[in-house]
Write a protein that holds these residues in place. Structure first.
Motif: not given
Length: 242
Positions: A88, A90, A116, A154, A156, A179
């Protein structure tokens, strides 16, 4: 078989969405963009690219449901199409495209884990955001016994089946609370967490930078999220003591 797709949720991301997707496609062929009820035409700009890029897929939600809802929709699509993991990121260009292959490689080595991102802030990072996340990180590190080093970044890689299972168990985690809460609850389910540093950049308005974070509304949402998590953490602690 390990298969990973980059999942980009987007709501009114403007010109940055197309720029971000093009950058990702230069390093990773499989990308799914979830247009979360956008009204600014950014979804169509990416839809126009589908004919050129065989690995690009664009999903449309009829109304804005929040980041977590968009990620869930994309993750369920990924499962149906045979993907085991989603990365994921943005839509606004803040996350490091150059780290996509490195993060996927880390997930391939330990496929049962989630990878992460831990943000490395540059001088362009707003001080309010940098300091504002410290309390959330302190709480999440307590709730996960230090397994999650940063709860709000975010960028990850998730094992998609486990992530979807956690999201389906709750009516929460559909907005900005996605998140932090999903990471905590996946740790509680026994999913290992690998923390990797990653750069982050911020764009100002002149560069097309957009933020949908509402400091009052979303901080209230985070407050109640931590109440839920702290209650759950105490229940876990009491169960271990018995």
């Amino acid at each position: 078989m390990f298969r990973c797709i980059v999942l980009v949720p987007s709501y009114n991301s403007g010109t940055l969405l197309r720029r971000t997707v093009l950058a990702v496609l230069a390093v990773w062929a499989d990308v799914v963009v979830v247009i979360d009820g956008s009204t600014d035409g950014s979804g169509q700009a990416v839809e126009d690219m589908v004919a050129t890029y065989a690995g690009l897929h664009v999903l449309h939600l009829p109304r804005n449901g929040g980041k977590g809802a968009a990620v869930l929709h994309g993750a369920e699509w990924a499962i149906q199409h045979g993907y085991t993991h989603v990365l994921t990121m943005d839509a606004d260009g803040q996350h490091p495209v150059v780290a996509v292959q490195d993060f996927v490689a880390a997930a391939r080595c330990v496929p049962q884990a989630m990878v992460l991102g831990v943000p490395i802030f540059g001088p362009d990072a707003p001080a309010l955001r940098v300091w504002g996340r410290k309390l959330s990180n302190i709480l999440v590190q307590m709730e996960t016994q230090g397994a999650v080093r940063d709860c709000l970044f975010g960028f990850r890689v998730y094992p998609v089946q486990q992530m979807v299972a956690v999201l389906r168990e709750s009516r929460f985690m559909r907005g900005f609370d996605f998140d932090p809460e999903v990471a905590v609850r996946m740790v509680w389910r026994g999913v290992p967490a690998l923390n990797k540093p990653a750069s982050v950049q911020y764009f100002d308005a002149a560069q097309g930078g957009i933020s949908h974070f509402h400091y009052v509304r979303d901080n209230v949402r985070l407050f109640f999220m931590h109440l839920r998590l702290l209650c759950g953490w105490m229940r876990h602690a009491l169960c271990r003591m018995r």
